[in-house]
Write an enzyme that holds these catalytic residues in place. Sequence first.
Site, PDB file in Angstrom:
ATOM      1  CG  ASP A  67       0.641  10.894   9.927  1.00  0.00           C
ATOM      2  OD1 ASP A  67       1.413  10.866   8.948  1.00  0.00           O
ATOM      3  OD2 ASP A  67       0.781  11.696  10.870  1.00  0.00           O
TER       4      ASP A  67
ATOM      5  CB  SER B  54       5.198  16.217  12.715  1.00  0.00           C
ATOM      6  OG  SER B  54       4.178  16.359  11.791  1.00  0.00           O
TER       7      SER B  54
ATOM      8  CG  HIS C 181       4.439  12.582   8.747  1.00  0.00           C
ATOM      9  ND1 HIS C 181       3.351  12.647   9.584  1.00  0.00           N
ATOM     10  CD2 HIS C 181       5.088  13.765   8.884  1.00  0.00           C
ATOM     11  CE1 HIS C 181       3.346  13.825  10.198  1.00  0.00           C
ATOM     12  NE2 HIS C 181       4.380  14.524   9.795  1.00  0.00           N
TER      13      HIS C 181
END
Length: 423
Positions: A170, A358, A202
Amino acid sequence: MQLLNLGLLLLLPFVAGEIAPQPEPLRAGPSDIVPGQYIVTLKEGLASAQIREHKKWVSSVHQANLDSFAAGASGVETVGIMKNFHIHNLNMYSGGFDDKTAEDLRRSPDVKSVHPDQHVYLAKTVTQPQARWGLGYMSSKGKPVPLHSTLVDYLYDDKAGEGVWAYVLDTGINVDHIEFEGRGILGHNAIPNKPHTDEFGHGTYVAGIIAGKTYGVAKKANVVSAKAFDTGSSTYNYILETYDWIVKNITDSNRKNKAVINLSISGAKYQPFDDAVENAFKAGITTVVAAGNDGKDAKNNTPASSPNAITVGAVRWENTRPSFSNYGKIVDIWAPGELIKSCWKGGNNATSTQSGTSAASPHVAGLVAYLMSLENLPSPSAVTARVLNLTIPNLVKDAKDSPNRVVYNGIQERKFTLPKNTK
């Protein structure tokens, strides 16, 4: 190499009612291709000596083609072989080549495929304050739960992922966040000239859903930061490097039965990376992936289309499919993916509430880590079978043609309590 707009599945912005679908690239258009950059996949069964000879041949052909240009060449096309990847029986390399060399590579008897590199994107997410229903849903046997999860207990075994490693490919992880209690590890950073920190948020968000002390499914698991993104997009040159590192690190550390990889990323169908995920599976490593946020069939996305990854769609607290969530026969399981609170960038106690596949994928990656700490699951096939055997069937409304299975952690009861706080 192909620039796969393999983006992080970016979290979606909050609007009243259902989360508004956020479009993300599904098929690589001209702007998604990295000019002059390629991913080359070699045929299986080549001996090490053959691979070495092939790469010598590539260097000589490439140089000869560059020399033949009357005006010379510049830019990425002059670089040649850049990085080598080896995952189980799969051998690949990335490189910067002129058009003539790329065509010569396609004609080589050693080469299975030559793909332009592409941009890849994070799976999108959404923002709204004060929402924690997702954990309560994990132990509710698929029963609808209140949006504000302070009304629902999350029931789980106290081992809670202890002794298991979750690898998060990520944007990096804020390992100093209080949610990780020292269990965050800086693993690999593929981004040149960038620190191994999470400036985007994220990766930290995803890791918090897997293993945060408050927001995590597997509250005692270790989380390993494998940084392949700096912002919302990257290329397969960096993603394959990072995935290759993860597979080697798991293998070298004898963690195959105590490790899971989470990929909250999505891009156009890209066979080289699907092959990489498949070869990790053959090597004994479990990968959990997001279905994507296009509201379309996930068979057209990578890595969602990888046949032996665990592909996760998003479900809302009342068992409906958010319109943004991809679907289809390739989707294995549905997990909480709307208005999920977790860790964030910007401080050691920062949080954010987001939506998207996600968020759904790390709920299942966390469940894998949780089950690995409790049970002897000797292979990725055994892991997948256990996760799917625990699911509750036929609850998701508008699942389209997808297998209709919602996530469940195996705890056999559900109870309500008065709110203890509003965190």
